[in-house]
Design a protein around this motif. Sequence first.
Motif, mmCIF file in Angstrom:
data_model
loop_
_atom_site.group_PDB
_atom_site.id
_atom_site.type_symbol
_atom_site.label_atom_id
_atom_site.label_comp_id
_atom_site.label_asym_id
_atom_site.label_seq_id
_atom_site.Cartn_x
_atom_site.Cartn_y
_atom_site.Cartn_z
ATOM 1 N N LYS A 29 0.817 -1.221 0.000
ATOM 2 C CA LYS A 29 0.000 0.000 0.000
ATOM 3 C C LYS A 29 0.849 1.268 0.000
ATOM 4 N N GLU A 30 2.120 1.143 0.393
ATOM 5 C CA GLU A 30 2.995 2.309 0.459
ATOM 6 C C GLU A 30 3.671 2.525 -0.884
ATOM 7 N N THR A 31 3.894 3.789 -1.241
ATOM 8 C CA THR A 31 4.514 4.075 -2.524
ATOM 9 C C THR A 31 5.760 4.934 -2.364
ATOM 10 N N VAL A 32 6.635 4.807 -3.352
ATOM 11 C CA VAL A 32 7.819 5.651 -3.476
ATOM 12 C C VAL A 32 7.788 6.229 -4.883
ATOM 13 N N GLU A 33 8.481 7.343 -5.066
ATOM 14 C CA GLU A 33 8.470 8.009 -6.361
ATOM 15 C C GLU A 33 9.902 8.367 -6.742
ATOM 16 N N ALA A 34 10.204 8.258 -8.029
ATOM 17 C CA ALA A 34 11.521 8.646 -8.531
ATOM 18 C C ALA A 34 11.339 9.407 -9.832
ATOM 19 N N THR A 35 12.232 10.375 -10.068
ATOM 20 C CA THR A 35 12.163 11.153 -11.304
ATOM 21 C C THR A 35 13.500 11.075 -12.023
ATOM 22 N N ALA A 36 13.455 11.360 -13.325
ATOM 23 C CA ALA A 36 14.669 11.411 -14.137
ATOM 24 C C ALA A 36 14.428 12.380 -15.278
ATOM 25 N N GLY A 37 15.500 12.678 -15.997
ATOM 26 C CA GLY A 37 15.379 13.594 -17.124
ATOM 27 C C GLY A 37 14.970 14.982 -16.694
ATOM 28 N N GLY A 38 15.512 15.425 -15.581
ATOM 29 C CA GLY A 38 15.151 16.762 -15.099
ATOM 30 C C GLY A 38 13.701 16.865 -14.678
ATOM 31 N N GLY A 39 13.133 15.756 -14.203
ATOM 32 C CA GLY A 39 11.747 15.749 -13.748
ATOM 33 C C GLY A 39 10.746 15.462 -14.851
ATOM 34 N N MET A 40 11.239 15.158 -16.053
ATOM 35 C CA MET A 40 10.319 14.888 -17.156
ATOM 36 C C MET A 40 9.679 13.513 -17.088
ATOM 37 N N VAL A 41 10.291 12.596 -16.346
ATOM 38 C CA VAL A 41 9.726 11.253 -16.173
ATOM 39 C C VAL A 41 9.618 10.986 -14.675
ATOM 40 N N ILE A 61 8.913 13.947 -25.122
ATOM 41 C CA ILE A 61 8.641 13.129 -26.300
ATOM 42 C C ILE A 61 9.155 13.862 -27.534
ATOM 43 N N ASP A 62 10.391 13.576 -27.879
ATOM 44 C CA ASP A 62 11.037 14.189 -29.040
ATOM 45 C C ASP A 62 11.303 13.089 -30.062
ATOM 46 N N PRO A 63 10.583 13.090 -31.187
ATOM 47 C CA PRO A 63 10.772 12.039 -32.186
ATOM 48 C C PRO A 63 12.201 11.964 -32.726
ATOM 49 N N ASP A 64 12.938 13.064 -32.615
ATOM 50 C CA ASP A 64 14.314 13.070 -33.097
ATOM 51 C C ASP A 64 15.298 12.546 -32.043
#
Length: 110
Positions: A29-41, A61-64
């Motif tokens: 029931k407990e959650t943890v959170e992590a970010t990457a890409g400068g907070g983009m993910v 989301i950059d197709p290039d």
Amino acid sequence: MEGMDMSKLLQQVGAMQQQMEEAQAQLAKETVEATAGGGMVTVTANGAGEIKAIKIDPKAIDPDDPEFLEDAVLAAVNEALRSAQSLAQSRLGGMMGGLGDLGSLGLPGL
């Protein structure tokens, strides 16, 4: 094992097992959170090590440059799983320490 009350030992093992199951249910029931890409993910996982959510900023989301998004998702997932494992160890570590005492009694498999 002379002088040991086997029924008392089995009761203690049963009580420890029940406590472990309750702790594992709570961890789910407990959650943890992590970010990457400068907070983009952002990745959310529970204490049982299950990924519960992945949020991606549309700017990521950059197709290039799909490799950026791939790397950011991978990094955030791995960090969330590490955090979930750390949370589980902090909650269950004390309980698992008690199991080592049973091994000293010469009981195989414990």
